[in-house]
Design a protein around this motif. Structure first.
Motif, PDB file in Angstrom:
ATOM      1  N   PRO A  44       0.812  -1.226   0.000  1.00  0.00           N
ATOM      2  CA  PRO A  44       0.000   0.000   0.000  1.00  0.00           C
ATOM      3  C   PRO A  44       0.846   1.279   0.000  1.00  0.00           C
ATOM      4  N   LEU A  45       1.932   1.279   0.749  1.00  0.00           N
ATOM      5  CA  LEU A  45       2.789   2.458   0.780  1.00  0.00           C
ATOM      6  C   LEU A  45       3.482   2.650  -0.562  1.00  0.00           C
ATOM      7  N   ARG A  83       6.540   6.194   5.990  1.00  0.00           N
ATOM      8  CA  ARG A  83       6.657   5.032   6.880  1.00  0.00           C
ATOM      9  C   ARG A  83       6.995   5.475   8.295  1.00  0.00           C
ATOM     10  N   ILE A  84       7.884   6.440   8.433  1.00  0.00           N
ATOM     11  CA  ILE A  84       8.218   6.963   9.763  1.00  0.00           C
ATOM     12  C   ILE A  84       6.962   7.546  10.413  1.00  0.00           C
ATOM     13  N   ARG A  89       5.430   1.638  15.397  1.00  0.00           N
ATOM     14  CA  ARG A  89       6.596   1.682  16.290  1.00  0.00           C
ATOM     15  C   ARG A  89       7.228   3.070  16.332  1.00  0.00           C
ATOM     16  N   LEU A  90       6.846   3.925  15.406  1.00  0.00           N
ATOM     17  CA  LEU A  90       7.424   5.270  15.340  1.00  0.00           C
ATOM     18  C   LEU A  90       6.312   6.289  15.584  1.00  0.00           C
ATOM     19  N   PHE A  91       6.155   7.262  14.686  1.00  0.00           N
ATOM     20  CA  PHE A  91       5.157   8.311  14.900  1.00  0.00           C
ATOM     21  C   PHE A  91       3.731   7.820  14.739  1.00  0.00           C
ATOM     22  N   PRO A 105       4.102  15.169  13.976  1.00  0.00           N
ATOM     23  CA  PRO A 105       4.561  14.306  12.877  1.00  0.00           C
ATOM     24  C   PRO A 105       3.839  14.590  11.558  1.00  0.00           C
ATOM     25  N   PHE A 106       2.566  14.940  11.631  1.00  0.00           N
ATOM     26  CA  PHE A 106       1.819  15.274  10.423  1.00  0.00           C
ATOM     27  C   PHE A 106       2.448  16.482   9.735  1.00  0.00           C
TER      28      PHE A 106
END
Length: 128
Positions: A44-45, A83-84, A89-91, A105-106
């Motif tokens: 999807p990414l 992805r980050i 596990r991240l943002f 993060p956005f």
């Protein structure tokens, strides 16, 4: 066309590209998928960032085809940043839209995309 006129035109084009790629053409499947744990996020990414890369490639082919490879740069940076931002596990662990921990993060994500576009525009102007 002067350099400043060209830069302004490119800023408008890339702003439209960002709107189209991140908001109009990004489906719920892409949004949900890029947040998955494990390798389930990859397809999807990849589809989402391919939309961006293809639009960047189209722009390069119109204005300077020799810079086609900047579409690959756009793909790589967009893939990494999204992805980050989305990884649980991240943002991606910050999901409450009522908290600043979601919006920072956005905003960082959008800033990185725009800085990538500025670099591409700089390349177009420098290599005109």
């Amino acid at each position: 066309m002067s350099d400043i006129q060209f830069v302004f035109m490119m800023l408008v084009i890339f702003q439209a590209k960002q709107l189209i790629g991140d908001y109009l053409l990004q489906t719920g499947w892409m949004v949900r998928g890029k947040s998955k744990s494990g390798p389930g996020f990859i397809i999807p990414l990849s589809v989402h960032v391919s939309v961006h890369a293809l639009m960047t490639l189209a722009i390069m082919l119109v204005f300077n085809p020799s810079l086609w490879y900047l579409a690959a740069l756009d793909f790589a940076v967009h893939f990494s940043m999204d992805r980050i931002k989305a990884s649980p596990r991240l943002f991606g662990r910050y999901t409450d839209v009522n908290k600043q921990s979601f919006w920072i993060p956005f905003g960082l994500d959008q800033m990185v995309h725009h800085l990538t576009h500025y670099f591409i525009i700089w390349s177009l102007v420098s290599l005109r």
